[in-house]
Design a protein around this motif. Sequence first.
Motif, mmCIF file in Angstrom:
data_model
loop_
_atom_site.group_PDB
_atom_site.id
_atom_site.type_symbol
_atom_site.label_atom_id
_atom_site.label_comp_id
_atom_site.label_asym_id
_atom_site.label_seq_id
_atom_site.Cartn_x
_atom_site.Cartn_y
_atom_site.Cartn_z
ATOM 1 N N GLN A 94 -1.779 -21.252 4.524
ATOM 2 C CA GLN A 94 -1.261 -19.964 4.980
ATOM 3 C C GLN A 94 -0.451 -19.277 3.882
ATOM 4 N N GLY A 95 0.253 -20.057 3.056
ATOM 5 C CA GLY A 95 1.014 -19.464 1.963
ATOM 6 C C GLY A 95 0.117 -18.776 0.948
ATOM 7 N N PHE A 96 -0.977 -19.446 0.565
ATOM 8 C CA PHE A 96 -1.914 -18.843 -0.380
ATOM 9 C C PHE A 96 -2.545 -17.577 0.204
ATOM 10 N N GLU A 97 -2.926 -17.638 1.474
ATOM 11 C CA GLU A 97 -3.555 -16.474 2.098
ATOM 12 C C GLU A 97 -2.562 -15.328 2.253
ATOM 13 N N TRP A 98 -1.297 -15.644 2.528
ATOM 14 C CA TRP A 98 -0.290 -14.587 2.663
ATOM 15 C C TRP A 98 -0.078 -13.877 1.332
ATOM 16 N N ILE A 99 -0.032 -14.625 0.238
ATOM 17 C CA ILE A 99 0.137 -14.019 -1.088
ATOM 18 C C ILE A 99 -1.056 -13.112 -1.409
ATOM 19 N N ARG A 100 -2.269 -13.600 -1.137
ATOM 20 C CA ARG A 100 -3.460 -12.774 -1.374
ATOM 21 C C ARG A 100 -3.450 -11.537 -0.467
ATOM 22 N N HIS A 101 -2.986 -11.733 0.747
ATOM 23 C CA HIS A 101 -2.942 -10.610 1.690
ATOM 24 C C HIS A 101 -2.008 -9.511 1.182
ATOM 25 N N GLN A 102 -0.848 -9.896 0.655
ATOM 26 C CA GLN A 102 0.096 -8.914 0.135
ATOM 27 C C GLN A 102 -0.464 -8.179 -1.082
ATOM 28 N N ALA A 103 -1.262 -8.901 -1.895
ATOM 29 C CA ALA A 103 -1.790 -8.301 -3.116
ATOM 30 C C ALA A 103 -3.041 -7.464 -2.865
ATOM 31 N N LEU A 104 -3.903 -7.924 -1.964
ATOM 32 C CA LEU A 104 -5.202 -7.279 -1.777
ATOM 33 C C LEU A 104 -5.223 -6.261 -0.648
ATOM 34 N N CYS A 105 -4.310 -6.373 0.281
ATOM 35 C CA CYS A 105 -4.342 -5.485 1.450
ATOM 36 C C CYS A 105 -2.974 -4.841 1.691
ATOM 37 N N PRO A 106 -2.492 -4.031 0.746
ATOM 38 C CA PRO A 106 -1.158 -3.419 0.915
ATOM 39 C C PRO A 106 -1.092 -2.421 2.063
ATOM 40 N N ASP A 107 -2.244 -1.883 2.480
ATOM 41 C CA ASP A 107 -2.257 -0.881 3.553
ATOM 42 C C ASP A 107 -2.422 -1.493 4.939
ATOM 43 N N TRP A 108 -2.411 -2.797 5.025
ATOM 44 C CA TRP A 108 -2.585 -3.483 6.312
ATOM 45 C C TRP A 108 -1.374 -3.190 7.197
ATOM 46 N N THR A 109 -1.614 -2.740 8.406
ATOM 47 C CA THR A 109 -0.505 -2.332 9.291
ATOM 48 C C THR A 109 -0.207 -3.347 10.374
ATOM 49 N N GLU A 110 -1.137 -4.222 10.676
ATOM 50 C CA GLU A 110 -0.920 -5.203 11.738
ATOM 51 C C GLU A 110 -0.019 -6.332 11.244
ATOM 52 N N ALA A 111 0.626 -6.989 12.198
ATOM 53 C CA ALA A 111 1.485 -8.123 11.865
ATOM 54 C C ALA A 111 0.630 -9.329 11.477
ATOM 55 N N VAL A 112 1.093 -10.064 10.475
ATOM 56 C CA VAL A 112 0.380 -11.279 10.078
ATOM 57 C C VAL A 112 0.554 -12.360 11.133
#
Length: 294
Positions: A94-112
Motif C-alpha cells: 500500500q505504501g508503494f501504491e500510495w506514492i505512485r498514486h500521489q505522483a501519477l494521479c494528482p487530480d484524483w478527488t476520491e479518498a484513498v
Amino acid sequence: MFAFCTDPESLGTLRWLACYLTTGKHMSFYAAFGTVLTLLAITAPTALAFGFAGAAAARSRVLPVSILGKGYIAVVRGVPDIAFFLFFVIALDQGFEWIRHQALCPDWTEAVRQGNDFVVCPEAKLPLGNAPQWMHEIYGFFLAVLTFAIVFGAFAANVLFGAMRAVPQAQIETAEAYGMSRRQAFWRILVPQMWIYALPGLSNLWMVLIKATPLLFLLGVEDIVYWARELGGAKTARFTDYPHGDWRMWYFLALLVFYLAFTRVSEIVLERLTVRLSHGQATAQGEAQRKAGA
C-alpha cells in the motif's frame, strides 16, 4: 514428460511414477526449491546490510540516530515474526501504491481510504492490472524478500551491535591516540574484528532464516510448502490423470530431508568460516590456532 506417458492408465508402476514426477506441476515444485534458495541468497546479504546500518545507528553519538537504531532493533525483535511478515507485505504494497498514486494521479478527488478498502487510481496499481502473471509473481517475491530483510535485519543489528561492543575499547582509543579519526578507527579497527564475535549469533540467525522460508507460503508465494500440500493431497481420476491417495506425508518428508541436508551443509561452511576468521584474533579459537602453530 516422456513419450510413453500418453496413456497413464496402461503404465506399470515405475513408468507411472516417472510420468507422475515429470508433470508440469511437479516441474513447478522443483523450481520452487530454486525460489527458496534465491530468497536466501538475496535476503541474507540484504538483511546483513539492514543489520549493519541498524547497529551503526544504535552506536551513533547522535541521539536521534541512536534512538532510531535502537528503536528498530527493539520494535522488530519484540513482535512475533509472523505478525510482521503479514503486516509488512500489506504495508509495503500500500505504501508503494500510495506514492505512485500521489505522483501519477494528482487530480484524483476520491479518498484513498474508503472504509476497509484501499483505493488508488488504476495507473498506480502494482503491478498494473494488465501486467503478465510473471510480473505479479516477481513483485510478490520482491515484497517477500524486503519483508524478510527488514525483520531479520533487526536481529542481525542486535547481534552486530553486541559484537561491536565486544571489541576491546582500548584498541579504539589507541587508534584515535595515534591520529585516526573516529570513522577511520571504526572501519579499520572495529569492523574487521567484530565479525569473529558476531559469527556465532549470525550463524544461528542464518539457521533461523532457513527455517523461516516456509513463511513464503503465507505471503502468497508458491513455494515448496505450497506445492507439497497441493501435490500431496488426495487426487481422484476426475481431477487428474494420476490419481493417488493422501501423499502429503511423503512430500513433507522430502522437505524435511532437504532442510536437514541444507542446514548440515551450512554448519560445515560456517565452521570453516569461524576457523578462518579466528586466525590471529584474541579469542579461544585464535589462541588454539597459535598454540597449534607454535
